[in-house]
Design an enzyme around this catalytic site. Structure first.
Site, mmCIF file in Angstrom:
data_model
loop_
_atom_site.group_PDB
_atom_site.id
_atom_site.type_symbol
_atom_site.label_atom_id
_atom_site.label_comp_id
_atom_site.label_asym_id
_atom_site.label_seq_id
_atom_site.Cartn_x
_atom_site.Cartn_y
_atom_site.Cartn_z
ATOM 1 N N ASP A 346 0.836 -1.189 0.000
ATOM 2 C CA ASP A 346 0.000 0.000 0.000
ATOM 3 C C ASP A 346 0.878 1.249 0.000
ATOM 4 O OD1 ASP A 346 -2.704 1.254 0.473
ATOM 5 O OD2 ASP A 346 -1.663 1.971 2.262
ATOM 6 N N GLU A 376 1.588 0.131 -4.986
ATOM 7 C CA GLU A 376 1.106 1.405 -5.503
ATOM 8 C C GLU A 376 2.280 2.396 -5.596
ATOM 9 O OE1 GLU A 376 -3.368 2.037 -3.916
ATOM 10 O OE2 GLU A 376 -1.849 2.079 -2.342
#
Length: 795
Positions: A346, A376
């Site tokens: 994340d 990400e």
């Protein structure tokens, strides 16, 4: 210590051992905690988990515990050893600081906790292993390009009444085999296997903070009107989330049930990826790190304030040695103890590039060479971190990033009316072509550095985006979800009808469905790693909620009755996945292989078409043509002149690997808002490649940071990592074209910090065998031939 500056001495106190936390045995237990600035640290041993005493304010529970003073040792570590079997007891660490502050905290390295994470628990991990756990084996992953990822929230999977599952919202729901709906369709884990995906990406399943685990203890009944969250609010990084257990108050049970879930998925040929959140914590003062090591674990800006690149108030300082160590230790623990097959990071932009590189190298070399790693490549706000892991940083480094360029080109913006290729915007064809090639001419060195997707848990999901961009949300009666309580939300959702314009007699003729299938059809036939959001194959709707992280089951549940209602959609997805997994032309391994095999035929006017030529990737099909038509109208598209007739395997009516019809000539009519896949003839291709296996031997046995730079492979030149250890040597596998006579390589440390040897080296691979093994020793070693049954020596 000042809140504004990190103590220089503290920065130097580093512990390199692999035994922080609790080391348990039936004869004794050893406790070690890193707290270098504490004046004194004690172990407090408890008989209870604390939650029984005062559930209204669990953080202030202070029943009597046995205090054991700990000794300070090298590296800022405090430790103690207690004899006897302590299984079933609980513990905390109590630290005293120079300013008089006394804190009591859960072990940051805790692997088991009581309900709501109030105290560390002592368990025998051997007792948590399901039957035959030692025989559990992950499904094989020959190459990252072979993966088809399916993102899923544990609770969403089973919480709806139509799931027919007994363990609603629990890990154990994945162990419920043989479930079918009233029409005989598979649901649950058997549905995932039938769909054909290779990896389930589980949204956060470590212990998170905002769900009261003691409210979610039912077994099989409805679980609406209780706390819900996606889980991006970390509390205890090395412990499974208790609300997904059938008994959160039993510390060992949640571990066992998590392992049972992994084992069940593996038994169905599905690997497991964990969504991990090492960029921030939910809380700081009451979080997992600050109480024992103040001011160290969090990044600060130039004024000394907590930086907020995460958008939730803090960010972990991953660049500091002991933060980096914690992350690597945690990942290694999940991969080894729980048999996890990959990790999704994340807000990976907030993790420094050195940490990501070391994670990739060390986990694969020491734990599992086939781990799938991606994240990400962005942040949630401004950060002072200079070495962010953004798009492009991953080049050649062995992990992948989400391709938001491709995502936006396909659909437009994520939450509004912005349009892309499949939603009616011309001029996106060039960006679509770049995505189809795995972004190798944008920000990747290899197609498997690109995770291709159109939607994920964030933002509008696919059906809702397609519907909203067409202006259909009002007709569907999407509720205004903000500030609704659960009862009102359930009522509003029950009144909504996201499928108001779908004709059940002509499902695949519906415009919204056509656009949705075209979007993910592009994902599943492009080079790179495809990623699907759970429920796309069932036309899942979240009723216009673009941020459903706490909207509860009324919005988030997967409605399994949709499978029967939209069976042709499911079959289309299943066929596309089968096409991808059966035909390696859609799973090319490297930049050079793509540039040699993939040719664009047209990229304009809402049409993108391309050719995969000459048994690309060793495919049985000789030439394959793929056409995407984003126009509303049927279009005539030219086919390449490499063949006079073509077999259609995908069109607007179905998808798969069997021919639907045959087309003569070099023109084809492609229906509006649809795709087409055609091949000319089927035949035995030449072998795709051969493997050069390099076994690297260093006298110092230190392989950290070392990698190969290779060229003339014909498939993927550039950095090649060592992936596993064998007989004390690091081993790398290099894929080369079958007719390759020689490849060049250099042994280097990280990015050219040092070279092993002065000049270029070469390996003779002119032999016809599928595998050539080469032994490489240090720079002073001369070439020597070993017997045929051993490795050839090269230097």
């Amino acid at each position: 210590m000042s809140k504004n500056y990190i103590n220089a001495e503290l920065m130097m106190e580093v512990y390199e051992g692999k035994d922080l936390g609790l080391t348990y045995s039936t004869e004794y237990s050893v406790f070690k905690v890193w707290a270098p600035t504490a004046l004194a640290v004690s172990l407090v041993l408890y008989e209870t988990g604390g939650h029984q005493l005062n559930t209204e304010s669990p953080k202030r529970v202070m029943d009597n515990g046995r205090i054991v003073y700990m000794q300070r040792s090298n590296g800022g570590v405090w430790q103690t050893k207690l004899s006897g079997d302590l299984k079933g007891k609980y513990y905390m660490y109590r630290a005293v600081f120079a300013d008089g502050n006394v804190t009591e905290a859960v072990d940051p390295y805790a692997t088991a906790v009581s309900a709501n994470g109030l105290r560390s628990a002592i368990v025998n991990l051997q007792d948590t292993n399901p039957e035959h756990w030692d025989q559990d084996v992950a499904p094989p992953l020959q190459h990252p390009a072979d993966a088809v990822i399916y993102e899923l929230h544990v609770r969403d999977f089973s919480s709806h009444e139509s799931s027919g599952m007994h363990y609603k919202g629990k890990f154990k729901a994945f162990t419920e085999f043989g479930l079918k709906d009233s029409a005989g369709n598979t649901v649950g884990i058997d549905h995932l296997a039938e769909l054909g995906i290779t990896h389930v990406h589980l949204m956060p399943v470590f212990d998170f903070q905002t769900v009261d685990e003691l409210k979610v203890v039912n077994r099989g009944s409805s679980i609406t009107n209780v706390d819900y969250n996606w889980g991006y609010d970390p509390q205890h990084y090395n412990v499974p989330e208790g609300s997904y257990s059938t008994d959160p108050a039993n510390p060992g049970l949640r571990i066992r049930e998590f392992k049972e879930m992994v084992q069940a998925l593996h038994s169905r040929g599905i690997a497991v990826i964990m969504d991990v959140v090492y960029n921030h914590t939910y809380a700081v003062e009451n979080g997992p790190f600050e109480p024992l090591v103040p001011d160290y674990f969090y990044r600060r800006d130039f004024t000394g304030r907590l930086s907020n690149g995460s958008g939730v108030g803090n960010e972990l300082a991953t660049e500091r040695p002991m933060v980096r160590k914690f992350i690597k230790d945690s990942l290694s623990y999940w991969a080894s103890e729980y048999h996890i097959d990959g990790f999704r990071f994340d807000l990976m932009g907030l993790m420094d590039s050195v940490t990501m590189r070391e994670i990739t190298e060390e986990l694969r070399l020491e734990v599992n060479p086939n781990l799938l790693l991606y994240g990400e490549p962005w942040t949630g706000g401004d950060s002072p971190l200079a070495t962010k892991t953004l798009k492009g940083v991953q080049r050649g480094k062995g992990y992948a990033v989400f391709n938001d360029n491709f995502r936006s080109a396909i659909k437009g913006d994520s939450d509004g009316f912005g349009r892309g290729f499949v939603t009616g915007e011309y001029g996106k064809e060039g960006a679509i072509a770049a995505g189809i090639k795995g972004a190798i001419h944008e920000f990747t060195d290899s197609p498997v550095e690109s995770v291709n997707y159109v939607t994920a848990h964030d933002n509008l999901n696919l059906w809702d985006k397609m519907l909203i961009v067409q202006g259909g949300s009002q007709e569907a009666d999407f509720p205004v979800i903000a500030n609704m309580d659960n009862e009102d939300l359930e009522e509003a959702v029950a009144l909504a009808n996201p499928y108001v314009n779908v004709d059940q007699e002509n499902i695949l003729g519906n415009e919204t469905i056509r656009r949705s299938l075209l979007a993910n059809g592009m994902i599943l036939t492009s080079q790179g790693i495809p990623f699907l959001h759970a429920g796309d194959e069932l036309l899942r709707s979240k009723f216009g909620d673009h941020n459903s992280y706490r909207s509860g089951d009324a919005v988030n549940s997967i409605r399994w009755n949709m499978k029967s209602a939209f069976k042709p959609v499911f079959q289309y997805y299943k066929g596309l996945i089968e096409l991808r997994r059966t035909h390696p032309a859609f799973r090319l391994h490297g930049r050079q292989e793509i540039e040699r095999s993939l040719e664009f035929l047209r990229c304009d006017g809402g049409i993108v078409s391309y050719l995969l030529r000459s048994h690309a990737g060793g495919d049985l099909w000789n030439n394959i043509t793929v056409v995407f038509n984003a126009n509303n109208d049927r279009m005539s598209v030219s086919l390449p002149e490499v063949a006079d007739s073509w077999n259609v395997v995908v069109d607007h009516t179905r998808a798969g690997i069997e021919a639907i019809r045959r087309i003569e000539g070099n023109e084809v009519e492609v229906e509006g808002l649809s795709m087409m896949v055609l091949y000319d003839e089927c035949g035995e291709p030449a072998p795709r490649s051969k493997i050069i296996e390099i076994h690297y031997e260093r006298p110092d046995q230190n392989y950290q940071g070392w990698n190969l730079w290779v060229w003339d492979t014909g498939i993927q030149d550039g950095q090649c990592d060592f992936r596993y250890m064998e007989n004390g040597r690091a081993v790398a596998r290099i894929e080369v074209l079958p007719d390759t006579q020689s490849i060049g390589y250099i042994l280097r440390l990280n990015d050219w910090e040092e070279k092993d040897g002065d000049g270029d080296r070469f390996i003779d691979c002119s032999t016809n065998g599928e595998l050539t093994k080469v032994l490489v020793r240090d720079r002073d070693q001369e070439i020597d031939e070993i017997s045929e049954d051993h490795l050839r020596l090269s230097s």
